[in-house]
Every structure is written in structure tokens, then in C-alpha cells.
Design an enzyme around this catalytic site. Sequence first.
Site, PDB file in Angstrom:
ATOM      1  N   ALA A  68       2.181   7.122   0.060  1.00 33.51           N
ATOM      2  CA  ALA A  68       3.240   7.124   1.066  1.00 33.51           C
ATOM      3  C   ALA A  68       3.894   5.742   1.019  1.00 33.51           C
ATOM      4  O   ALA A  68       3.289   4.778   0.531  1.00 33.51           O
ATOM      5  CB  ALA A  68       2.652   7.397   2.441  1.00 33.51           C
ATOM      6  N   GLY A 113      -1.047   9.145  -0.786  1.00 33.80           N
ATOM      7  CA  GLY A 113      -0.277  10.392  -0.660  1.00 33.80           C
ATOM      8  C   GLY A 113       0.013  11.045  -2.003  1.00 33.80           C
ATOM      9  O   GLY A 113       0.245  12.258  -2.071  1.00 33.80           O
ATOM     10  N   GLU A 116      -3.023  12.953  -2.751  1.00 30.87           N
ATOM     11  CA  GLU A 116      -3.018  14.086  -1.806  1.00 30.87           C
ATOM     12  C   GLU A 116      -2.018  15.154  -2.238  1.00 30.87           C
ATOM     13  O   GLU A 116      -2.288  16.355  -2.124  1.00 30.87           O
ATOM     14  CB  GLU A 116      -2.708  13.572  -0.399  1.00 30.87           C
ATOM     15  CG  GLU A 116      -3.852  12.725   0.159  1.00 30.87           C
ATOM     16  CD  GLU A 116      -3.489  12.010   1.450  1.00 30.87           C
ATOM     17  OE1 GLU A 116      -2.542  11.205   1.449  1.00 30.87           O
ATOM     18  OE2 GLU A 116      -4.156  12.249   2.461  1.00 30.87           O
ATOM     19  N   GLU A 136      -6.379   3.861   0.960  1.00 29.17           N
ATOM     20  CA  GLU A 136      -5.834   3.564   2.295  1.00 29.17           C
ATOM     21  C   GLU A 136      -6.642   2.532   3.069  1.00 29.17           C
ATOM     22  O   GLU A 136      -6.086   1.784   3.881  1.00 29.17           O
ATOM     23  CB  GLU A 136      -5.722   4.853   3.127  1.00 29.17           C
ATOM     24  CG  GLU A 136      -4.602   5.797   2.694  1.00 29.17           C
ATOM     25  CD  GLU A 136      -4.999   6.761   1.591  1.00 29.17           C
ATOM     26  OE1 GLU A 136      -6.090   6.595   0.990  1.00 29.17           O
ATOM     27  OE2 GLU A 136      -4.214   7.683   1.327  1.00 29.17           O
TER      28      GLU A 136
HETATM   29  N1  COA Z   1       4.909   2.171  -0.979  1.00 28.11           N
HETATM   30  C1  COA Z   1       6.011   1.419  -1.112  1.00 28.11           C
HETATM   31  N2  COA Z   1       6.307   0.734  -2.223  1.00 28.11           N
HETATM   32  C2  COA Z   1       5.433   0.808  -3.243  1.00 28.11           C
HETATM   33  C3  COA Z   1       4.258   1.546  -3.180  1.00 28.11           C
HETATM   34  C4  COA Z   1       4.009   2.265  -1.975  1.00 28.11           C
HETATM   35  N3  COA Z   1       2.933   3.060  -1.824  1.00 28.11           N
HETATM   36  N4  COA Z   1       3.578   1.418  -4.353  1.00 28.11           N
HETATM   37  C5  COA Z   1       4.334   0.607  -5.116  1.00 28.11           C
HETATM   38  N5  COA Z   1       5.457   0.225  -4.461  1.00 28.11           N
HETATM   39  C6  COA Z   1       6.530  -0.633  -4.930  1.00 28.11           C
HETATM   40  C7  COA Z   1       6.131  -2.097  -4.936  1.00 28.11           C
HETATM   41  O1  COA Z   1       6.271  -2.657  -3.643  1.00 28.11           O
HETATM   42  C8  COA Z   1       7.097  -2.633  -5.937  1.00 28.11           C
HETATM   43  O2  COA Z   1       8.375  -2.759  -5.314  1.00 28.11           O
HETATM   44  P1  COA Z   1       9.277  -4.084  -5.536  1.00 28.11           P
HETATM   45  O3  COA Z   1       9.526  -4.128  -7.025  1.00 28.11           O
HETATM   46  O4  COA Z   1      10.513  -3.828  -4.735  1.00 28.11           O
HETATM   47  O5  COA Z   1       8.437  -5.232  -5.070  1.00 28.11           O
HETATM   48  C9  COA Z   1       7.228  -1.510  -6.956  1.00 28.11           C
HETATM   49  O6  COA Z   1       6.816  -0.337  -6.282  1.00 28.11           O
HETATM   50  C10 COA Z   1       6.337  -1.714  -8.167  1.00 28.11           C
HETATM   51  O7  COA Z   1       5.016  -1.880  -7.714  1.00 28.11           O
HETATM   52  P2  COA Z   1       4.053  -3.109  -8.152  1.00 28.11           P
HETATM   53  O8  COA Z   1       3.011  -3.264  -7.104  1.00 28.11           O
HETATM   54  O9  COA Z   1       4.898  -4.301  -8.476  1.00 28.11           O
HETATM   55  O10 COA Z   1       3.442  -2.530  -9.500  1.00 28.11           O
HETATM   56  P3  COA Z   1       2.043  -2.951 -10.163  1.00 28.11           P
HETATM   57  O11 COA Z   1       2.057  -2.348 -11.525  1.00 28.11           O
HETATM   58  O12 COA Z   1       1.800  -4.406 -10.027  1.00 28.11           O
HETATM   59  O13 COA Z   1       0.923  -2.208  -9.265  1.00 28.11           O
HETATM   60  C11 COA Z   1      -0.021  -0.333  -8.052  1.00 28.11           C
HETATM   61  C12 COA Z   1       0.873  -0.795  -9.243  1.00 28.11           C
HETATM   62  C13 COA Z   1       0.125   1.169  -7.936  1.00 28.11           C
HETATM   63  C14 COA Z   1      -1.495  -0.733  -8.314  1.00 28.11           C
HETATM   64  C15 COA Z   1       0.462  -1.028  -6.748  1.00 28.11           C
HETATM   65  O14 COA Z   1       1.865  -0.820  -6.630  1.00 28.11           O
HETATM   66  C16 COA Z   1      -0.170  -0.504  -5.482  1.00 28.11           C
HETATM   67  O15 COA Z   1      -1.305  -0.822  -5.185  1.00 28.11           O
HETATM   68  N6  COA Z   1       0.591   0.310  -4.707  1.00 28.11           N
HETATM   69  C17 COA Z   1       0.124   0.798  -3.430  1.00 28.11           C
HETATM   70  C18 COA Z   1      -0.868   1.907  -3.595  1.00 28.11           C
HETATM   71  C19 COA Z   1      -1.370   2.354  -2.234  1.00 28.11           C
HETATM   72  O16 COA Z   1      -2.001   1.640  -1.507  1.00 28.11           O
HETATM   73  N7  COA Z   1      -1.061   3.624  -1.901  1.00 28.11           N
HETATM   74  C20 COA Z   1      -1.473   4.216  -0.658  1.00 28.11           C
HETATM   75  C21 COA Z   1      -0.424   4.050   0.353  1.00 28.11           C
HETATM   76  S1  COA Z   1      -0.943   4.751   1.913  1.00 28.11           S
END
Ligand code: COA
Length: 261
Positions: A68, A113, A116, A136
Site C-alpha cells: 500500500a 498489500g 496480499e 508491515e
Molecule cells: N509506498 C509508497 N512508495 C513506495 C513504496 C510504498 N509501499 N515502495 C516503494 N516506494 C517508492 C519509494 O518511496 C521510491 O520513491 P521515490 O523515488 O519518489 O523516493 C520508489 O518507490 C522506489 O523505491 P526505493 O525504495 O527507492 O527502491 P529500492 O530498490 O531501494 O527498495 C523496496 C525497494 C521494495 C525494498 C523498498 O522500496 C521498500 O521497502 N518499500 C516498502 C515496502 C513496504 O514496506 N511495503 C508495505 C507497505 S504497508
Amino acid sequence: MATFQNLLLQLEDNGILTISINRADKLNALNSTTILELQQAIQEVYDDTTIKGVIITGVGAKAFVAGADIAEIAELSEVNARSFAERGQEVFSMIERCNKPVIAAVNGFALGGGCELAMACHMRIASENAKFGQPEVNLGLIPGYGGTQRLTQLIGKGKAMELMMTADMLSAPEALALGLANHVVAQEELLPKCHEILTKILAKAPLAIGMVIDCVNAVYAKDENGYQTEANSFARCCTSEDFVEGTNAFLEKRKANFKGI
Ligand code: COA
């Protein structure tokens, strides 16, 4: 076909609809617009008889859906957090209960999400780079779109507890070993593999396919007797034209031509 801001829809002549979550710059994170559009697209799947089966995937080679949208979640209060969760649960239940086959083509990160969403689909085909997880707790949260329930159903209580408490990610082979992924293939084979499976399913009797989905879902419906659902569905199949066609085709040693009636 409707057009959407955050979804790409492609319907082929064979009735296979591919829905691609299209926010690659945010790793296809599900914001409220995307959830609303997903609901509208799935409603179209229910209503449009030319759609026979669905693939849900993410745009790009990196993410299926990375969760999400955390920027939106950060603003939630208790009241709107509950409706936020219920809304997502409702849309994902629509996917799970759809009587046409829905396959998740997990092409990268399927986190929160995203995991999910993949679990609400009837099966999950993963590319080798896919990663599954419910991280989460890293945010002071728990899964809210059905993850605590479906992950436990799919991989069992102990492993589900571990994944949701540690926030560890599963690689595609690990997800395969736990039964979370049905198959793992090279990224370029992902959509062809989904098409191969759907094409096989679409050659079967559509009413029977819908009833398999209903009966399997009944296993997890606490107020439903799944054996009764199965017996009722079995009886309903026997009143269908496709049942007559299927049995006749077998006895006449020819391929059945099902019509979904
Ligand atoms: N919500 C909003 N934005 C998200 C996102 C999310 N769940 N997951 C990634 N993004 C965005 C990042 O903020 C970034 O945006 P920006 O370029 O404007 O800063 C872009 O997507 C790229 O993500 P980034 O984190 O730079 O890529 P990465 O390769 O370094 O890491 C992940 C990849 C998936 C490990 C990391 O993005 C992450 O941990 N995301 C969240 C996962 C999460 O907790 N999901 C559950 C949410 S309830």
C-alpha cells in the site's frame, strides 16, 4: 474497455484480460486511486462476458506491487484506517470470489498489500526475481488487506507468524517451497506461463471452473459447510448443457466444445 490512470488493461481475442498496475516510479504501490480503479476493473470482469480469465501483474521488471502507498498510510487516523482496511479487503475479496480464473503474475517485489493482492488471486506464478513478504511491522503496522488470514491459509500458522513478525522476505524458490507460489519461471517466461495455464483452464467447462473456485473458497468461509456447497455445485453442474457436452464428447471420443451454460 474503460481506461484508468494507474492501471493498464489489455483484452485479447481469447478472452484473457491482463491488468497491469501502472505506477512503476513508486514500485506500483497501491494508493487509493489504484484500489478504486482495481475495484472498477474487477467489476468489469464480473460484468463483461467476453472476459474469460485474468492476469494481474505490475508494470516494469522490478515490482509486482511494493505495498500500500506508505505516503497515504502515514496520514491515516483510527477511523479512516479501519475503512481503509475494509475497503481493500472488499476489493481483494471480489478478486478471490470471482468465478473466472485470476492469476497473479508476480514479476518482482510483492510486499505488504502486493503480497496480499497476489494471495487474493487464485494462483501465483512468480518470476525468478520475485520477493514476497509482509513487512508491515517495520512501519508499526500489521497487514490490513487480508494478509493475516490468507498467508496463514496458504503457508500454515507457524511460517505465517514468522514472516509477519520478522518482516523477512521470501525469495521465489522459498515461496515455491512453501506453496505460496505455484511456479517459478524466468522473467521473460512469466506472462507466457500464465497464458499457458489460463488457456488450459479456458478450454474446460466455465461453470465447473467457477464452482471449483466457490467450493475451494468455502473451505475458509466459517459460516459455510463446504461439503454442502460442493454437493450443491456438483448437482448444479449436472443440470448444465456443458455436462451433457462433456460426457457425450468423452463417450464419442472427441474434444468437448463447452459454452458455459
Ligand atoms: N509506498 C509508497 N512508495 C513506495 C513504496 C510504498 N509501499 N515502495 C516503494 N516506494 C517508492 C519509494 O518511496 C521510491 O520513491 P521515490 O523515488 O519518489 O523516493 C520508489 O518507490 C522506489 O523505491 P526505493 O525504495 O527507492 O527502491 P529500492 O530498490 O531501494 O527498495 C523496496 C525497494 C521494495 C525494498 C523498498 O522500496 C521498500 O521497502 N518499500 C516498502 C515496502 C513496504 O514496506 N511495503 C508495505 C507497505 S504497508
